[in-house]
Design an enzyme around this catalytic site. Structure first.
Site, PDB file in Angstrom:
ATOM      1  N   GLU A 371       0.582  -1.373  -0.097  1.00  0.00           N
ATOM      2  CA  GLU A 371       0.041   0.357   0.566  1.00  0.00           C
ATOM      3  C   GLU A 371       0.757   1.303   0.196  1.00  0.00           C
ATOM      4  OE1 GLU A 371      -3.505   0.160   2.249  1.00  0.00           O
ATOM      5  OE2 GLU A 371      -3.499  -2.252   1.953  1.00  0.00           O
TER       6      GLU A 371
HETATM    7  C1  FAD Z   1       2.389 -10.115  -0.192  1.00  0.00           C
HETATM    8  C2  FAD Z   1       2.183  -8.781  -0.870  1.00  0.00           C
HETATM    9  C3  FAD Z   1       1.118  -7.947  -0.906  1.00  0.00           C
HETATM   10  C4  FAD Z   1       0.625  -7.021  -1.710  1.00  0.00           C
HETATM   11  N1  FAD Z   1      -0.870  -6.890  -2.147  1.00  0.00           N
HETATM   12  C5  FAD Z   1      -1.481  -5.857  -2.710  1.00  0.00           C
HETATM   13  C6  FAD Z   1      -2.761  -5.750  -3.179  1.00  0.00           C
HETATM   14  O1  FAD Z   1      -3.701  -6.633  -2.597  1.00  0.00           O
HETATM   15  N2  FAD Z   1      -2.854  -5.411  -4.602  1.00  0.00           N
HETATM   16  C7  FAD Z   1      -1.863  -4.577  -4.855  1.00  0.00           C
HETATM   17  O2  FAD Z   1      -2.253  -3.608  -5.934  1.00  0.00           O
HETATM   18  N3  FAD Z   1      -0.661  -4.646  -4.447  1.00  0.00           N
HETATM   19  C8  FAD Z   1      -0.293  -5.116  -3.581  1.00  0.00           C
HETATM   20  N4  FAD Z   1       0.355  -5.624  -3.381  1.00  0.00           N
HETATM   21  C9  FAD Z   1       1.816  -5.332  -4.021  1.00  0.00           C
HETATM   22  C10 FAD Z   1       3.131  -3.665  -3.291  1.00  0.00           C
HETATM   23  O3  FAD Z   1       1.795  -2.600  -3.052  1.00  0.00           O
HETATM   24  C11 FAD Z   1       3.465  -3.186  -3.719  1.00  0.00           C
HETATM   25  O4  FAD Z   1       4.842  -4.799  -4.516  1.00  0.00           O
HETATM   26  C12 FAD Z   1       4.374  -2.186  -3.427  1.00  0.00           C
HETATM   27  O5  FAD Z   1       3.412  -1.099  -4.217  1.00  0.00           O
HETATM   28  C13 FAD Z   1       5.936  -2.079  -4.449  1.00  0.00           C
HETATM   29  O6  FAD Z   1       5.943  -1.976  -5.841  1.00  0.00           O
HETATM   30  P1  FAD Z   1       6.623  -2.824  -6.594  1.00  0.00           P
HETATM   31  O7  FAD Z   1       6.614  -4.014  -5.918  1.00  0.00           O
HETATM   32  O8  FAD Z   1       6.411  -2.602  -8.245  1.00  0.00           O
HETATM   33  O9  FAD Z   1       8.492  -1.792  -6.324  1.00  0.00           O
HETATM   34  P2  FAD Z   1       8.656  -0.343  -7.443  1.00  0.00           P
HETATM   35  O10 FAD Z   1       8.193  -0.114  -7.237  1.00  0.00           O
HETATM   36  O11 FAD Z   1       9.205  -1.315  -8.465  1.00  0.00           O
HETATM   37  O12 FAD Z   1       9.667  -0.172  -5.733  1.00  0.00           O
HETATM   38  C14 FAD Z   1      11.367  -0.822  -5.769  1.00  0.00           C
HETATM   39  C15 FAD Z   1      11.691  -0.493  -4.881  1.00  0.00           C
HETATM   40  O13 FAD Z   1      12.693   1.366  -4.921  1.00  0.00           O
HETATM   41  C16 FAD Z   1      11.419   2.023  -4.479  1.00  0.00           C
HETATM   42  N5  FAD Z   1      11.597   2.919  -5.196  1.00  0.00           N
HETATM   43  C17 FAD Z   1      10.091   3.626  -6.546  1.00  0.00           C
HETATM   44  N6  FAD Z   1       9.903   4.331  -6.085  1.00  0.00           N
HETATM   45  C18 FAD Z   1      10.667   5.005  -5.951  1.00  0.00           C
HETATM   46  C19 FAD Z   1      10.640   6.765  -5.942  1.00  0.00           C
HETATM   47  N7  FAD Z   1      10.370   7.545  -6.296  1.00  0.00           N
HETATM   48  N8  FAD Z   1      11.774   7.026  -4.350  1.00  0.00           N
HETATM   49  C20 FAD Z   1      12.330   6.587  -3.916  1.00  0.00           C
HETATM   50  N9  FAD Z   1      12.396   5.066  -3.912  1.00  0.00           N
HETATM   51  C21 FAD Z   1      11.290   4.660  -4.413  1.00  0.00           C
HETATM   52  C22 FAD Z   1      10.594   1.054  -3.135  1.00  0.00           C
HETATM   53  O14 FAD Z   1      10.299   2.129  -2.225  1.00  0.00           O
HETATM   54  C23 FAD Z   1      10.715   0.119  -2.764  1.00  0.00           C
HETATM   55  O15 FAD Z   1      12.115   0.157  -2.224  1.00  0.00           O
HETATM   56  C24 FAD Z   1       0.895  -6.578  -2.782  1.00  0.00           C
HETATM   57  C25 FAD Z   1       2.522  -6.678  -2.308  1.00  0.00           C
HETATM   58  C26 FAD Z   1       2.757  -7.760  -1.516  1.00  0.00           C
HETATM   59  C27 FAD Z   1       3.722  -8.387  -1.355  1.00  0.00           C
END
Ligand code: FAD
Length: 385
Positions: A371
């Protein structure tokens, strides 16, 4: 603004605390080990009316508000974060309907969601994009009285068990990012909608986390929530509300770990006295208690302010957006820190599966990620300063 608990809120807290101790805690280690979604937990929450805490009475909820919801999530998460997540994530899946749905949509969809008879999930994240919403590619194309969906969502909590999915899809790929997408309701069983890979996770292992696949999935146009192009606005406001649920989950994990570690430190003896009497351990517990209490005050204050806000598509005051992000970020960071310290307080036993604190440490990690990661929370906070 009032965030001292009312008598009703205290009664709810006592009820959920008892339920958690008697019915949720005993199977928590086993559920984590088996990593299997447990419908008995869903039934327990249904029987006790916990899915509809923040739903309007008009649609079958108890309208007890965000603070009551946070208290319930906190109490459940003290013993099993995956169980607390059941109601927090259900709220997340339902919020887009509460915020953006028409009266007809709310009457049609919310009553069975308020009782938990049907579960909801929220599908935003895709394999190539999570934080960066501009990169989301799942498409919805208007075709007569229908929309046709194509694309993938991943990491969707409850995606395999929910009957109702609120889905974010791009409707106008040429349009500006904040106005080019919508939120749709997709019902389980719709042809072209498949549940894909189930994830094997570090923590919250009994929570259902799956990939969702949409292949020429035709849904009725009346499943579009709100005005065309309002999807971004809807999910942003949804997340402002729902992050308080993640914060409550994190707070519960931290409080559960402190409770366990404190009891352990009073019993375990080293060098002739209970380890809590060694200042190195006593100070650790003091710091854990201090951070938890500070996080709780921030969260409860934020909930008290949020529950005064109308659940519609009007904009939120930046101060509220900041408080929600701060609550999620602080509670998540506190949970990670406190649970790591709790493992240390238990020494070798802290590292062993028979004791709950290693699970709490694994469960805490996700609260810094989903989230909106805590990096993104800091961005939100900085942007509103
Ligand atoms: C167990 C689990 C349950 C989940 N449930 C849901 C759900 O119900 N619905 C849903 O839609 N999603 C869900 N998610 C997805 C979750 O919300 C995302 O994984 C999360 O928002 C991060 O996105 P990403 O994994 O694509 O990481 P990325 O966006 O690729 O980020 C990778 C890293 O880069 C950092 N980063 C990215 N952009 C920036 C920036 N501008 N400045 C600084 N740092 C940055 C991030 O903080 C992170 O550390 C779930 C994930 C998990 C693991």
């Amino acid at each position: 603004m009032q965030y001292d608990l009312t008598e009703e809120q205290r009664m709810l807290q006592d009820m959920v605390r008892r339920l958690a101790k008697e019915k949720v805690e005993p199977g928590a280690i086993q559920r984590d080990k088996e990593a299997k979604f447990d419908w008995e937990m869903v039934d327990l929450l249904r029987e006790n009316g916990l899915f509809g805490i923040d739903f309007p009475e008009l649609y079958g909820g108890t309208d007890a508000g965000m603070l009551a919801l946070a208290i319930a999530v906190e109490e459940l998460s003290k013993v099993d974060a995956a169980c607390g997540l059941l109601i927090a994530d259900h709220e997340l899946g339902c919020l887009p309907i509460m915020l953006g749905g028409t009266e007809e949509q709310k009457q049609r969809l919310l009553p069975t969601l308020a009782t938990g008879e049907q579960l909801a999930a929220f599908a935003l994240t895709e394999p190539d994009a999570g934080s960066d919403v501009a990169r989301l590619r799942c498409r919805a194309v208007k075709d007569g009285d229908s929309y046709i969906l194509n694309g993938k969502k991943n990491f969707i909590t409850n995606g395999g068990v929910a009957e109702i999915i609120t889905l974010y899809a791009v409707t106008d790929p040429e349009g500006p990012v904040r106005k080019n997408a919508d939120v749709f309701v997709v019902e389980k069983g719709t042809p072209g909608f498949h549940v894909g890979k189930e994830e094997d996770k570090l923590g919250i292992r009994s929570s259902d986390t799956v990939e969702l696949i949409f292949e020429d999935c035709r849904i009725p146009a009346e499943n579009l929530l709100g005005q065309n192009g309002s999807g971004f606005q809807n999910i942003m406001k949804t997340l402002d509300f729902s992050r308080l649920g993640v914060a409550a989950q994190a707070l519960g994990i931290a409080a559960g770990a402190l409770e366990y570690a404190t009891a352990y430190a009073k019993e375990r003896e080293a060098f002739g006295k209970p380890i809590i009497r060694h200042q190195g351990i006593g100070f650790k517990l003091a710091d854990m208690a201090m951070r938890i209490e500070a996080a709780r005050q921030l969260l409860y204050k934020s909930c008290a302010l949020f529950q005064e806000q109308p659940k519609d598509m009007s904009g939120l005051n930046p101060e509220l957006i900041r408080l929600s992000a701060m609550s999620k970020c602080l509670c998540g960071d506190v949970a990670m820190w406190v649970t790591t310290e709790a493992v240390q307080v238990l020494g070798g036993y802290g590292y062993i599966r028979e004791f709950p604190v290693e699970r709490m440490m694994r469960d805490a990690k996700i609260t810094q990620i989903y989230e909106g990661t805590n990096e993104i929370m800091r961005l939100v906070i900085a942007n509103t300063l």
